[in-house]
Design an enzyme around this catalytic site. Sequence first.
Site, PDB file in Angstrom:
ATOM      1  N   CYS A   1      -0.644   4.314   1.753  1.00  0.00           N
ATOM      2  CA  CYS A   1      -0.563   4.335   3.224  1.00  0.00           C
ATOM      3  C   CYS A   1       0.862   4.647   3.685  1.00  0.00           C
ATOM      4  CB  CYS A   1      -0.946   2.979   3.818  1.00  0.00           C
ATOM      5  SG  CYS A   1      -2.504   2.342   3.264  1.00  0.00           S
ATOM      6  N   ASP A   2       1.831   4.020   3.049  1.00  0.00           N
ATOM      7  CA  ASP A   2       3.174   4.009   3.630  1.00  0.00           C
ATOM      8  C   ASP A   2       4.198   4.899   2.946  1.00  0.00           C
ATOM      9  OD1 ASP A   2       2.025   2.243   5.329  1.00  0.00           O
ATOM     10  OD2 ASP A   2       2.881   0.452   4.453  1.00  0.00           O
TER      11      ASP A   2
ATOM     12  N   CYS B   1       0.829  -1.222   0.000  1.00  0.00           N
ATOM     13  CA  CYS B   1       0.000   0.000   0.000  1.00  0.00           C
ATOM     14  C   CYS B   1       0.856   1.261   0.000  1.00  0.00           C
ATOM     15  CB  CYS B   1      -0.943  -0.005   1.203  1.00  0.00           C
ATOM     16  SG  CYS B   1      -2.060   1.413   1.212  1.00  0.00           S
TER      17      CYS B   1
END
Length: 484
Positions: free
Chosen positions: A180-181, A177
């Site tokens: 997200c990261d 992801c």
Amino acid sequence: MSQKSLQFIYIILLATGLYGIVFSLNKFIHKPSVGISAHELSQKENLVPVVVIGSGCAGYAAALYGARGKMKTVLLAGNQPGGQLSGTTRVENFPALVDQLGPDIMQKMQKQAEQFGVEIVYDTVQSIDCSKYPYEVRTQGGKDINALTIVYTTGASPVTLGVTGEDEYWGKGVTTCAICDAPFHKGKDVIVVGGGDSAIEEALQLSSYARSVTIVVRKDYMRAAPSMQDRLKAVENVSVMYNAEVKKINGSENEGVSSVELYSNKTQEASLMEVSGVFLAIGHKPNSALLRGCVDLDSDGYIKTKGKSQETSMAGIFAAGDVEDKVYRQAGVAAGSGIKAALDALSFLQAHGFNAALAEQLEPNYFSAKKAAAQKQSNVAIETITSANDFDQIRTKHAVVVVDFYANFCPSCTYFTPTFESVAQQLPDITFVKVNIDDVPSLANRYKISSIPTIMIFKNSERAGSTIGAVSEAEFKAFIKKVL
Ligand code: NDP
């Protein structure tokens, strides 16, 4: 062949240990007789005419049509609510939606479904018993639902590489992801593995944060759409390495990923590349496990549907989206197939005599998670921490503190919130707090958070355990129990 003869063969095969053949006969033997009797249904609780399993494009589209068809529709969202679009950024190819963000599209789909009365339950299905009718759907959170029809839209999950270091550094630099990261890799070097549209998307998301992004492609070409490949030309810090395979991921417990060992299948040379992140974008596999042995699957595990319908081999169970589509795998197609599946489910109910009058008569027997939750809620307030000082005070004051490290830009964090809040209500003796890592980056640094959501438990002010990623209610409770 009669049911009796099949049962006889089944017993013989069991005795001789021919499990493979037994497995494929299973579904014939346990096929329930599907019939809707007003009297029998009135003896049952927790009835739902349309149960949608999964909350991606197919799931929300199906739920919308189920509810607009005036049938009570419950959508079981699973532990990655929002499906694959919730993990993307710009979406250019969803008809009528010009240049929108994937998570925004999913929120709109959810809102629209709720406006028409869909009940969304943030829980994950544990089992489906299709040997009896109504079908029994059991969730990890302990809810039992008697489903008159099931629209199964569980999508597909990311494929992993299976190389050394992948499991060890999962969530510590290895992830699927980017949205997200990516912020954890500011000014650092990262790789994206894969040559499809997803790999390009991940690389573009990462390019605004990382110093360099290398897309590692195993062939000498990318399979991504030419228009997607064109988008790479405008980005200076993204490069593509062809004929390259990741053989090993190195790192340390404290710092996470530090390098990858690469192999060129063209020159047969090995090399080491220093990176802080490995973003996987190597395709997906269908999440059909819950229906294995119940409906027909193809050799790759995709659910087979009949002709132009979304009917599976089991009456009253319909499938839509990536769990049954290995050809198109597009968000728009998934939404369309969800609509078809819901229309098929409504026709099924109609054909079996489940009309509006019967629906009204059985309403008191319907399942309602809202009712059950309202009864058990204790209204525990969850504080959102805004400074490291406040956090330390809470950490030292309370015997047990469960912390949700999150950020507003992270879709899986948003979707985990209802689970976090629900468990907090159920465990009023424990202190639950939320930390937005954008507001308090010093705490993210202190606890070396490199993937969100991260859930951490503090016992007597010391860190006692942590877990990364959105988990189901049952998994979250099991984690707390294990740590304490
Ligand atoms: P794809 O299946 O299209 O691509 C997977 C890629 O991973 C391929 O390049 C494949 O290589 C590679 N791969 C597979 N296994 C390995 C492995 N073990 N090691 C190294 N590489 C591997 O998946 P995507 O997720 O990219 O796309 C899925 C679908 O979603 C597509 O239809 C795509 O168009 C769509 N999509 C659309 C987007 C958009 O429009 N914005 C964004 C993202 C996806 P090989 O080619 O050698 O098999």
